[in-house]
Design an enzyme around this catalytic site. Structure first.
Site, short mmCIF file in Angstrom:
data_model
loop_
_atom_site.label_atom_id
_atom_site.label_comp_id
_atom_site.label_asym_id
_atom_site.label_seq_id
_atom_site.Cartn_x
_atom_site.Cartn_y
_atom_site.Cartn_z
N SER A 130 0.82 -1.22 0.00
CA SER A 130 0.00 0.00 0.00
C SER A 130 0.85 1.27 0.00
O SER A 130 0.45 2.29 -0.57
CB SER A 130 -0.98 0.00 1.18
OG SER A 130 -0.30 0.14 2.41
N HIS B 191 9.29 3.21 8.36
CA HIS B 191 9.18 2.34 9.53
C HIS B 191 8.01 2.83 10.39
O HIS B 191 7.90 4.03 10.66
CB HIS B 191 10.48 2.37 10.35
CG HIS B 191 10.43 1.46 11.53
ND1 HIS B 191 10.54 0.09 11.40
CD2 HIS B 191 10.25 1.70 12.85
CE1 HIS B 191 10.43 -0.46 12.60
NE2 HIS B 191 10.25 0.49 13.49
N THR C 65 20.77 2.81 6.55
CA THR C 65 22.18 2.57 6.90
C THR C 65 22.29 1.12 7.38
O THR C 65 21.26 0.43 7.51
CB THR C 65 22.66 3.54 8.00
OG1 THR C 65 21.77 3.42 9.12
CG2 THR C 65 22.68 4.97 7.52
N LEU D 123 19.81 -1.75 11.44
CA LEU D 123 18.38 -1.89 11.13
C LEU D 123 17.55 -0.74 11.73
O LEU D 123 17.64 -0.47 12.93
CB LEU D 123 17.87 -3.23 11.68
CG LEU D 123 16.39 -3.55 11.41
CD1 LEU D 123 16.15 -3.83 9.95
CD2 LEU D 123 15.95 -4.72 12.28
N ASP D 124 16.72 -0.11 10.88
CA ASP D 124 15.80 0.94 11.32
C ASP D 124 16.50 2.10 12.02
O ASP D 124 15.96 2.69 12.97
CB ASP D 124 14.68 0.36 12.21
CG ASP D 124 13.83 -0.64 11.46
OD1 ASP D 124 13.68 -0.48 10.23
OD2 ASP D 124 13.33 -1.59 12.08
C1 GRF Z 1 4.05 -0.54 6.69
O1 GRF Z 1 3.46 -0.34 7.93
C2 GRF Z 1 5.48 -0.07 6.71
O2 GRF Z 1 5.70 1.01 7.55
C3 GRF Z 1 6.20 -1.28 7.24
O3 GRF Z 1 5.53 -2.40 6.70
C4 GRF Z 1 4.20 -2.02 6.35
C5 GRF Z 1 4.05 -2.30 4.90
O4 GRF Z 1 2.76 -2.08 4.41
N1 GRF Z 1 7.60 -1.21 6.91
P1 GRF Z 1 2.50 -2.02 2.84
O5 GRF Z 1 3.08 -3.28 2.22
O6 GRF Z 1 3.16 -0.78 2.33
O7 GRF Z 1 1.01 -1.97 2.69
#
Ligand code: GRF
Length: 210
Positions: free
Chosen positions: A13, A109, A141, A144-145
């Site tokens: 999405s 994230h 980087t 992670l996150d």
């Molecule tokens: C989102 O909440 C994004 O922040 C996280 O994974 C989810 C992915 O959702 N990294 P989509 O596949 O973009 O619908």
């Protein structure tokens, strides 16, 4: 014209939000490809329907992270990307892969980093009794996150929230935040100095959050 390659693992999405914004707002950019590590990723259908080239590099076909990342890099680089956008791409990336795309790979994230890196962010925010939660777009980087933050979006945590209601509220903001951040990159308005992102010609709303 900048080439953007978007990586997904599932629903896609956020990828969809970026694709729609690029089209609707007439960015000087083209979505060159959408690549998934999962053949069954739902988001591939949307990309195909839009005529965007798609590719699958399935991690299950590789015996090591290094081999998978090398194959993924080859697949991405066929599309000569100026920017790689991780949109729900559920993989831990190797250091050489991250270094190859240094300064030109973004991730979204679902937390207000540095709070709650990793998985299960919404439940963690609830368990910690946070009154505010949100999402962060950052340059990728090796850790992670982590990585320089481009923009954040905030939502309230309500007393009767569940993981589902909270994640849905955050997702609505993600769909505005990610296109906003990618557009800043496409317009050459982001620079990184001493590990911090600067936005040139920033309107007040763009400096910290939207
Ligand atoms: C989102 O909440 C994004 O922040 C996280 O994974 C989810 C992915 O959702 N990294 P989509 O596949 O973009 O619908």
């Amino acid at each position: 014209m900048k080439n953007i390659v978007i990586l997904i693992s599932g629903r896609g999405s956020n990828m969809e939000a970026v694709v729609r914004a690029a089209e609707n707002e007439g960015w000087p950019a083209r979505i060159a490809a959408v690549i998934s590590n999962k053949p069954e990723a739902k988001g591939l259908e949307f990309a195909k329907a839009r005529g965007i080239p798609t590719a699958v590099v399935a991690n299950k076909d590789f015996s090591s992270r290094a081999e998978f990342d090398a194959a993924l890099q080859e697949s991405i680089d066929r599309f000569a990307p100026d920017l790689v956008v991780l949109a729900g791409f559920m993989r831990i990336l190797t250091a050489p892969f991250v270094a190859h795309y240094e300064g030109r790979m973004l991730n979204i994230h679902p937390s207000l980093l540095p709070l709650f890196p990793g998985l299960g962010t919404h439940q963690q925010a609830l368990d910690a009794g946070e009154t505010e939660h949100g999402a962060t777009v950052h340059f990728v980087t090796a850790e992670l996150d982590h990585g320089p933050v481009v923009a954040q979006a905030r939502v309230p945590v309500l007393p009767d929230d569940t993981e589902d209601t909270l994640s849905a509220r955050v997702l609505v903001e993600e769909h505005k935040l990610y296109p906003h951040a990618v557009r800043l990159f496409v317009e050459d308005r982001l620079s990184i100095t001493d590990g911090e992102v600067r936005i040139t010609n920033a309107a007040p709303a763009e400096t910290t959050s939207i």
